[in-house]
Design a protein around this motif. Sequence first.
Motif, PDB file in Angstrom:
ATOM      1  N   ALA A 139       0.832  -1.210   0.000  1.00  0.00           N
ATOM      2  CA  ALA A 139       0.000   0.000   0.000  1.00  0.00           C
ATOM      3  C   ALA A 139       0.868   1.263   0.000  1.00  0.00           C
ATOM      4  O   ALA A 139       0.566   2.238  -0.698  1.00  0.00           O
ATOM      5  CB  ALA A 139      -0.924  -0.011   1.216  1.00  0.00           C
ATOM      6  N   LEU A 140       1.934   1.255   0.775  1.00  0.00           N
ATOM      7  CA  LEU A 140       2.844   2.404   0.797  1.00  0.00           C
ATOM      8  C   LEU A 140       3.487   2.613  -0.571  1.00  0.00           C
ATOM      9  O   LEU A 140       3.629   3.749  -1.042  1.00  0.00           O
ATOM     10  CB  LEU A 140       3.933   2.191   1.852  1.00  0.00           C
ATOM     11  CG  LEU A 140       3.496   2.326   3.313  1.00  0.00           C
ATOM     12  CD1 LEU A 140       4.621   1.869   4.245  1.00  0.00           C
ATOM     13  CD2 LEU A 140       3.095   3.760   3.636  1.00  0.00           C
ATOM     14  N   ASP A 141       3.860   1.517  -1.211  1.00  0.00           N
ATOM     15  CA  ASP A 141       4.461   1.617  -2.539  1.00  0.00           C
ATOM     16  C   ASP A 141       3.467   2.192  -3.543  1.00  0.00           C
ATOM     17  O   ASP A 141       3.819   3.056  -4.359  1.00  0.00           O
ATOM     18  CB  ASP A 141       4.939   0.231  -2.982  1.00  0.00           C
ATOM     19  CG  ASP A 141       5.649   0.284  -4.329  1.00  0.00           C
ATOM     20  OD1 ASP A 141       6.698   0.929  -4.426  1.00  0.00           O
ATOM     21  OD2 ASP A 141       5.143  -0.345  -5.290  1.00  0.00           O
ATOM     22  N   ALA A 142       2.208   1.740  -3.483  1.00  0.00           N
ATOM     23  CA  ALA A 142       1.180   2.244  -4.395  1.00  0.00           C
ATOM     24  C   ALA A 142       0.908   3.723  -4.161  1.00  0.00           C
ATOM     25  O   ALA A 142       0.574   4.461  -5.094  1.00  0.00           O
ATOM     26  CB  ALA A 142      -0.105   1.435  -4.239  1.00  0.00           C
ATOM     27  N   ALA A 143       1.047   4.165  -2.901  1.00  0.00           N
ATOM     28  CA  ALA A 143       0.799   5.571  -2.570  1.00  0.00           C
ATOM     29  C   ALA A 143       2.044   6.434  -2.757  1.00  0.00           C
ATOM     30  O   ALA A 143       1.975   7.661  -2.570  1.00  0.00           O
ATOM     31  CB  ALA A 143       0.318   5.688  -1.124  1.00  0.00           C
ATOM     32  N   GLY A 144       3.159   5.828  -3.099  1.00  0.00           N
ATOM     33  CA  GLY A 144       4.385   6.590  -3.326  1.00  0.00           C
ATOM     34  C   GLY A 144       4.964   7.199  -2.069  1.00  0.00           C
ATOM     35  O   GLY A 144       5.598   8.258  -2.117  1.00  0.00           O
ATOM     36  N   ALA A 172      -2.544   5.423   1.311  1.00  0.00           N
ATOM     37  CA  ALA A 172      -1.965   4.128   1.664  1.00  0.00           C
ATOM     38  C   ALA A 172      -2.845   3.385   2.667  1.00  0.00           C
ATOM     39  O   ALA A 172      -3.086   2.176   2.533  1.00  0.00           O
ATOM     40  CB  ALA A 172      -0.562   4.317   2.238  1.00  0.00           C
ATOM     41  N   LEU A 173      -3.337   4.093   3.676  1.00  0.00           N
ATOM     42  CA  LEU A 173      -4.212   3.470   4.664  1.00  0.00           C
ATOM     43  C   LEU A 173      -5.468   2.907   4.014  1.00  0.00           C
ATOM     44  O   LEU A 173      -5.925   1.811   4.347  1.00  0.00           O
ATOM     45  CB  LEU A 173      -4.584   4.488   5.748  1.00  0.00           C
ATOM     46  CG  LEU A 173      -3.435   4.971   6.643  1.00  0.00           C
ATOM     47  CD1 LEU A 173      -3.910   6.105   7.540  1.00  0.00           C
ATOM     48  CD2 LEU A 173      -2.884   3.826   7.480  1.00  0.00           C
TER      49      LEU A 173
END
Length: 284
Positions: A139-144, A172-173
Amino acid sequence: MDSPHGAAVTAEDFGLKGPRGWAFRGVRLDAPPGALIAIEGPSGSGRTCLLLALTGRMRASEGRAEVGGLRLPRQMAAVRRISALGPVPGVSELDPAFTVAEHLRERALLQRRYDGSLRALLRPRTERTAAARNRIDAALDAAGLDPADLPKAERTSVRDLERLEALRLSVALALIGRPRVLAVDDTDLKLSDAERAEAWELLRSVADSGTTVLAVCSQAPVGAITVRTATTATSATSGTADITEEDAADVSEPAEAPEATTEKTTDETTDEGTADAFAETGRA
C-alpha cells in the motif's frame, strides 16, 4: 498485493436534499472500472456529499446510482464494503498525535479483525504478522510514500507531515483494504501547482492499477471524467460534463421559498443544503 479490480460507477438524476435545499441534484455519470473521476466545484457546492453518497456513506433522496453493480441507496452497506475513504474532513481524518507507524499498525489490525477470513485468523502469529507487513508495504508503494524519507521515518508524527505526505499516507491506509473504489476529498486543497500535479499523478496511478478513484477538487485534471457541482444539475460522461439551459433554470427555482432571489437559492442549494444533508442523513 493482488491488483484489485475497480468498480464501474453510474448515476442518473442522482440527488440529495436537506430540509432547506439540495446538496446536489441531477447528477449523471457513466464511468468504467478503473476510471479517475473528478468531482469538481467550489467549496459548499455539495462535492463531499456526492462523494459520500456514491460510496454508500450518505443516503440519496432521488434518482439512482450503481457502484460495481450495487444499487444506491438500496445496497449502501454493500457499497461501503467495496469502497474506502482517503482523507475526508470530519469523516476519516488522520490523528495528528499518531505516528505514521501507529496509523499503519492500527489500520492493519482493523483490516484483519473485520475483513479477515477465519482461516487467516487461525494462521500462526508469525505468518499473520508477515502478511500484514506485506500488505502495508504494498500500500505504501502504491501511494508513493517511503517512510525512510520522513524526518523520523515511521516514528514521524502526522502533525509533522507535509500536506502531500499526509495525502499519500491517507491513500496508503485506504489501499490496505484493497478496495474497488477509493474516495478522496479536497484533493488539491493547499497544494502548490507542482504538488497538485504530483497528487493527480498519484491518483491516476492508483486508477491505472485497476482501482476506481473518486476525487473531490476545485479544478479537475485533463483526462479525468468530471462531474461539476457548481450548480445542482450536473452530468459526466466520457470525461465531459454539460449543464443545459433547462438544468440552469431548475437551479433558479427555490426549494421552499417562492419569493427568494436566485442568489438566495444558490445559497440554499449549496452550503445550507449540504449542512442539512449531513444532519438529516448522517454518515452510515
